[in-house]
Design an enzyme around this catalytic site. Sequence first.
Site, PDB file in Angstrom:
ATOM      1  N   LYS A 108       0.835  -1.205   0.000  1.00  0.00           N
ATOM      2  CA  LYS A 108       0.000   0.000   0.000  1.00  0.00           C
ATOM      3  C   LYS A 108       0.874   1.262   0.000  1.00  0.00           C
ATOM      4  O   LYS A 108       0.650   2.180  -0.776  1.00  0.00           O
ATOM      5  CB  LYS A 108      -0.937  -0.001   1.227  1.00  0.00           C
ATOM      6  CG  LYS A 108      -1.894  -1.208   1.241  1.00  0.00           C
ATOM      7  CD  LYS A 108      -2.891  -1.151   2.380  1.00  0.00           C
ATOM      8  CE  LYS A 108      -2.353  -1.621   3.707  1.00  0.00           C
ATOM      9  NZ  LYS A 108      -2.058  -3.065   3.758  1.00  0.00           N
ATOM     10  N   THR A 109       1.871   1.272   0.876  1.00  0.00           N
ATOM     11  CA  THR A 109       2.765   2.431   0.959  1.00  0.00           C
ATOM     12  C   THR A 109       3.566   2.582  -0.333  1.00  0.00           C
ATOM     13  O   THR A 109       3.753   3.692  -0.835  1.00  0.00           O
ATOM     14  CB  THR A 109       3.727   2.273   2.145  1.00  0.00           C
ATOM     15  OG1 THR A 109       2.934   1.972   3.296  1.00  0.00           O
ATOM     16  CG2 THR A 109       4.520   3.532   2.400  1.00  0.00           C
ATOM     17  N   ASP A 153      -1.243   6.445   6.810  1.00  0.00           N
ATOM     18  CA  ASP A 153      -1.261   5.002   7.019  1.00  0.00           C
ATOM     19  C   ASP A 153      -2.137   4.708   8.243  1.00  0.00           C
ATOM     20  O   ASP A 153      -2.318   5.585   9.085  1.00  0.00           O
ATOM     21  CB  ASP A 153       0.181   4.531   7.262  1.00  0.00           C
ATOM     22  CG  ASP A 153       0.354   3.050   6.940  1.00  0.00           C
ATOM     23  OD1 ASP A 153      -0.624   2.427   6.481  1.00  0.00           O
ATOM     24  OD2 ASP A 153       1.459   2.526   7.150  1.00  0.00           O
ATOM     25  N   THR A 202      -5.560  -1.624   7.140  1.00  0.00           N
ATOM     26  CA  THR A 202      -5.718  -3.072   7.122  1.00  0.00           C
ATOM     27  C   THR A 202      -7.148  -3.419   7.554  1.00  0.00           C
ATOM     28  O   THR A 202      -7.544  -4.576   7.497  1.00  0.00           O
ATOM     29  CB  THR A 202      -4.738  -3.732   8.105  1.00  0.00           C
ATOM     30  OG1 THR A 202      -4.837  -3.047   9.360  1.00  0.00           O
ATOM     31  CG2 THR A 202      -3.308  -3.637   7.605  1.00  0.00           C
ATOM     32  N   ARG A 262       6.477  -8.440   1.584  1.00  0.00           N
ATOM     33  CA  ARG A 262       7.279  -8.070   2.751  1.00  0.00           C
ATOM     34  C   ARG A 262       7.854  -9.308   3.426  1.00  0.00           C
ATOM     35  O   ARG A 262       9.016  -9.341   3.820  1.00  0.00           O
ATOM     36  CB  ARG A 262       6.431  -7.259   3.742  1.00  0.00           C
ATOM     37  CG  ARG A 262       7.256  -6.746   4.918  1.00  0.00           C
ATOM     38  CD  ARG A 262       6.398  -6.018   5.925  1.00  0.00           C
ATOM     39  NE  ARG A 262       5.841  -4.801   5.357  1.00  0.00           N
ATOM     40  CZ  ARG A 262       4.766  -4.176   5.848  1.00  0.00           C
ATOM     41  NH1 ARG A 262       4.133  -4.667   6.900  1.00  0.00           N
ATOM     42  NH2 ARG A 262       4.323  -3.076   5.280  1.00  0.00           N
TER      43      ARG A 262
END
Length: 376
Positions: A108-109, A153, A202, A262
Amino acid sequence: SSSVGVPRYTSLVFTVFSSNFAKLLTAIGFGMSSTHMSRKSGKNSAVSSVPEQSEEAHLDQTLRPSRWDEYIGQKNTKENLRILLLAAKERKHAPEHLLFYGPPGLGKTTLAHLIAKEMNAQMRVTSGPAIERVGDLASILTNLGSGDILFIDEVHRLGKQIEEILYPAMESGRLDIIIGKGPSARTVQLEIPAFTLIAATTRIAMLSSPLRSRFSGGTFRLEYYTEGEIEQILRRSAKLLGVPAQDGALREIAVRSRFTPRTANYLLKRARDFAQVGKRPLSREAVKEALKLLGVDELGLQPSDRALITVLVEKFGGGPVGLNTLGAALSEEEATIEDVHEPYLIQLGLLERTPRGRRVTPKAYEHLQGIKQTLM
Ligand code: ADE
């Protein structure tokens, strides 16, 4: 992205407030939370842009794609964004506000960074929990330049009062601040430049519906990656890290990566450490041994994931059991169970959420049986 420098209040309608806006807000009880104001520099550190970094964070930065063509997967989201950004550019306008949601680690980032780069825009980065007071948000918003991107975020952790300031800012570029209380309360309106909010969460269900409905550019759900996509990402990462990986080594990491870049990059770095210290090449065997040492099994479950299904089986007869009970039994926060562990266990078909609580599936029993022989 860049750090927020000297406050820029040129856009304020009420210039009388301009020089001392932060002080004014403090005086009227909307001050910036002291934990997020560095007094020496006067910078608002609720907004940051990668200040001092650990090596790990630096590596994550290195592995993060910096061009669209390097960003693998999320085909549908990428295509929608491509059109949105192209149209915005043609109209010479900031793109409309965007919301990304999905499990942690899916990019997302990274997408927000890519959008900022594509639009040639400055990106200010902050998060829901970092914005403690109305004044924090007011300061961030009034410091935005025209066309800037504001990335928030964990937006589900914004306070309700703060959300309410955000609505008019998103909709009409206006900041409504109420000064005073009771009959003498007044509203002050400040104009803020056209900006794009990119929010990530999330937990989409925790966003209030007024907030959710204001992402006029679209709401995008990021999906888990396929094993093939993860392997592609790993191949790129191994190259960037300068680790020659033998045939099958990356595939072995990919299958245990929870379909999440990740995690894949994390496991790659740990396997590289293992091979390096053992003065051996990064082979499939080395990966297997490294992951065994980390407690990562064939399905990519980590010790904490296995603890969850083991507790369900051994203490609660397989379930169903409520989330709060499960949290207490595992000494784990409910939010962590819901956001981090469950989505993957559900994806694998090891766990079910039922109206009466969480329950393991027969597949979970089989898996626990299987790993007793290999891991224990
Ligand atoms: N690293 C993290 N996410 C990635 C992605 N989607 N594509 C390429 N590299 C990545």
